[in-house]
Design a protein around this motif. Structure first.
Motif, PDB file in Angstrom:
ATOM      1  N   CYS A  96      -3.460   1.928  21.190  1.00 54.34           N
ATOM      2  CA  CYS A  96      -2.082   1.426  21.168  1.00 54.34           C
ATOM      3  C   CYS A  96      -1.444   1.453  19.777  1.00 54.34           C
ATOM      4  O   CYS A  96      -2.040   1.015  18.790  1.00 54.34           O
ATOM      5  CB  CYS A  96      -2.057   0.008  21.733  1.00 54.34           C
ATOM      6  N   ARG A  97      -0.196   1.944  19.741  1.00 57.42           N
ATOM      7  CA  ARG A  97       0.624   1.947  18.527  1.00 57.42           C
ATOM      8  C   ARG A  97       2.009   1.378  18.826  1.00 57.42           C
ATOM      9  O   ARG A  97       2.981   1.730  18.191  1.00 57.42           O
ATOM     10  CB  ARG A  97       0.758   3.386  17.985  1.00 57.42           C
ATOM     11  N   ARG A  98       2.063   0.478  19.800  1.00 59.75           N
ATOM     12  CA  ARG A  98       3.364  -0.001  20.271  1.00 59.75           C
ATOM     13  C   ARG A  98       3.992  -1.048  19.352  1.00 59.75           C
ATOM     14  O   ARG A  98       5.171  -1.342  19.472  1.00 59.75           O
ATOM     15  CB  ARG A  98       3.224  -0.572  21.690  1.00 59.75           C
ATOM     16  N   CYS A  99       3.216  -1.652  18.454  1.00 60.76           N
ATOM     17  CA  CYS A  99       3.781  -2.613  17.498  1.00 60.76           C
ATOM     18  C   CYS A  99       3.017  -2.504  16.186  1.00 60.76           C
ATOM     19  O   CYS A  99       2.008  -1.803  16.085  1.00 60.76           O
ATOM     20  CB  CYS A  99       3.742  -4.046  18.052  1.00 60.76           C
ATOM     21  N   LYS A 100       3.477  -3.235  15.190  1.00 57.82           N
ATOM     22  CA  LYS A 100       2.917  -3.122  13.838  1.00 57.82           C
ATOM     23  C   LYS A 100       1.521  -3.707  13.694  1.00 57.82           C
ATOM     24  O   LYS A 100       0.873  -3.500  12.652  1.00 57.82           O
ATOM     25  CB  LYS A 100       3.854  -3.775  12.833  1.00 57.82           C
ATOM     26  N   LEU A 101       1.029  -4.436  14.694  1.00 56.08           N
ATOM     27  CA  LEU A 101      -0.314  -5.008  14.596  1.00 56.08           C
ATOM     28  C   LEU A 101      -1.395  -3.940  14.547  1.00 56.08           C
ATOM     29  O   LEU A 101      -2.515  -4.207  14.113  1.00 56.08           O
ATOM     30  CB  LEU A 101      -0.576  -5.961  15.773  1.00 56.08           C
ATOM     31  N   ASN A 102      -1.081  -2.730  14.977  1.00 55.20           N
ATOM     32  CA  ASN A 102      -2.099  -1.669  14.987  1.00 55.20           C
ATOM     33  C   ASN A 102      -2.519  -1.273  13.575  1.00 55.20           C
ATOM     34  O   ASN A 102      -3.594  -0.706  13.389  1.00 55.20           O
ATOM     35  CB  ASN A 102      -1.575  -0.452  15.756  1.00 55.20           C
ATOM     36  N   LYS A 103      -1.690  -1.587  12.570  1.00 61.14           N
ATOM     37  CA  LYS A 103      -1.973  -1.121  11.209  1.00 61.14           C
ATOM     38  C   LYS A 103      -3.192  -1.785  10.600  1.00 61.14           C
ATOM     39  O   LYS A 103      -3.908  -1.174   9.816  1.00 61.14           O
ATOM     40  CB  LYS A 103      -0.749  -1.378  10.319  1.00 61.14           C
ATOM     41  N   ASP A 104      -3.442  -3.058  10.945  1.00 62.87           N
ATOM     42  CA  ASP A 104      -4.537  -3.810  10.327  1.00 62.87           C
ATOM     43  C   ASP A 104      -5.698  -4.103  11.268  1.00 62.87           C
ATOM     44  O   ASP A 104      -6.725  -4.626  10.834  1.00 62.87           O
ATOM     45  CB  ASP A 104      -3.995  -5.130   9.764  1.00 62.87           C
ATOM     46  N   ARG A 105      -5.535  -3.808  12.531  1.00 61.92           N
ATOM     47  CA  ARG A 105      -6.597  -4.150  13.476  1.00 61.92           C
ATOM     48  C   ARG A 105      -7.783  -3.192  13.340  1.00 61.92           C
ATOM     49  O   ARG A 105      -7.640  -2.037  12.918  1.00 61.92           O
ATOM     50  CB  ARG A 105      -6.069  -4.103  14.906  1.00 61.92           C
ATOM     51  N   LYS A 106      -8.928  -3.673  13.753  1.00 64.41           N
ATOM     52  CA  LYS A 106     -10.103  -2.813  13.858  1.00 64.41           C
ATOM     53  C   LYS A 106     -10.305  -2.390  15.299  1.00 64.41           C
ATOM     54  O   LYS A 106     -10.628  -1.233  15.581  1.00 64.41           O
ATOM     55  CB  LYS A 106     -11.356  -3.538  13.355  1.00 64.41           C
ATOM     56  N   THR A 107     -10.098  -3.354  16.214  1.00 65.51           N
ATOM     57  CA  THR A 107     -10.374  -3.115  17.628  1.00 65.51           C
ATOM     58  C   THR A 107      -9.282  -3.720  18.501  1.00 65.51           C
ATOM     59  O   THR A 107      -8.755  -4.780  18.187  1.00 65.51           O
ATOM     60  CB  THR A 107     -11.716  -3.758  18.033  1.00 65.51           C
TER      61      THR A 107
END
Length: 270
Positions: A96-107
């Motif tokens: 998922c790349r639907r919001c900015k949280l994808n930038k720092d997540r690992k999983t």
């Protein structure tokens, strides 16, 4: 006062009376006609006050419009597309790349448990441990939730389903922001639609407010049955709050006992 000003004032008073009457019935929105309809010639408004509804009309209206002051309320629910299974939904989410949280997540922390569970627990978002392991509620707060399920309710953790409003960890474990929730909440709604549990338990402000579309705080809502898409919903405190305020655990246990009673489960005396 000129005749035109008097006529305008009478119209305004009539509109105000109509709006107040609709508000008393619980109506929140008013349909605005299309430009084509607004441009059509209409008859002048009557200067007579609207007649009070008959007893039968009032009774019918009361059964059609929810009581705004009832303790248990039906959330405004928007139908969702129901996937064939949780596995299909997980594939749809993808990387998922639907919001900015994808930038720092690992999983991506999708959720886990019984796909036919009677109970679904919904939290706010993954923390550090959850982000590392890809599983919901596995840190300190997760251990407390596990204790509530296993030691308190006397059932296995894998017999319930656990998920969050957002699937990726907010930086610093902050609350998810509105745009992040907007991008992700459809997935938890679909998870609930697939599982179709008998009871939902929301943990804390974020999950309670967003699933029920309310701004009311968890302190006022906990312990009071609500309803989501025809499913009984019990709001209670988040386990992370209980770690900071252990004296509040007694209230969560009271809420959980209500859940157990709703499901016909035997409630431990202690």
């Amino acid at each position: 006062m000129t005749d035109i000003r008097k006529e305008i004032q009478e119209i305004v008073e009539e509109i105000r009376a109509h709006v107040e009457f609709q508000r008393a019935l619980g109506v929140k929105t008013v349909e605005i006609p299309s430009p084509e309809k607004r441009s059509a010639r209409v008859a002048p408004l009557s200067t007579k006050k609207p007649a009070a509804p008959s007893a039968q009309t009032a009774l019918t209206t009361a059964t059609e419009i929810p009581d705004q002051h009832a303790e248990s309320k039906q959330a405004e629910f928007k139908p969702v597309t129901v996937p064939a299974s949780l596995e299909v939904l997980r594939q749809e989410i993808g990387d998922c790349r639907r919001c900015k949280l994808n930038k720092d997540r690992k999983t991506i922390v999708f959720g886990e448990g019984n796909p036919k569970a009677d109970i679904v627990f919904v939290g706010e978002g993954p923390g550090f441990e959850e982000d590392q392991q890809g599983r919901p509620f596995v840190g300190a707060a997760g251990q407390l939730l596990t204790d509530i399920i296993v030691k308190g309710m006397k059932i296995k953790r894998e017999d319930v389903y656990i998920c969050n409003i957002v699937k990726c960890r907010p930086p610093g474990n902050r609350n998810p922001e509105p745009d992040e929730v907007e991008a992700c909440i459809g997935f938890v709604r679909q998870q609930i639609a697939v599982i179709r549990p008998k009871v939902i338990v929301t943990l804390g402000n974020v999950s309670t407010q967003h699933l029920l579309n309310t701004k009311q705080g968890i302190t006022k809502m906990r312990g009071i049955w609500q309803e989501y898409d025809g499913i009984p919903l019990m709001p209670t405190f988040h386990p992370s709050y209980l770690l900071r305020s252990p004296g509040e655990k007694k209230w969560v246990w009271e809420d959980i006992k209500q859940v157990m009673a709703k499901l016909g489960m035997e409630t431990p005396k202690k």
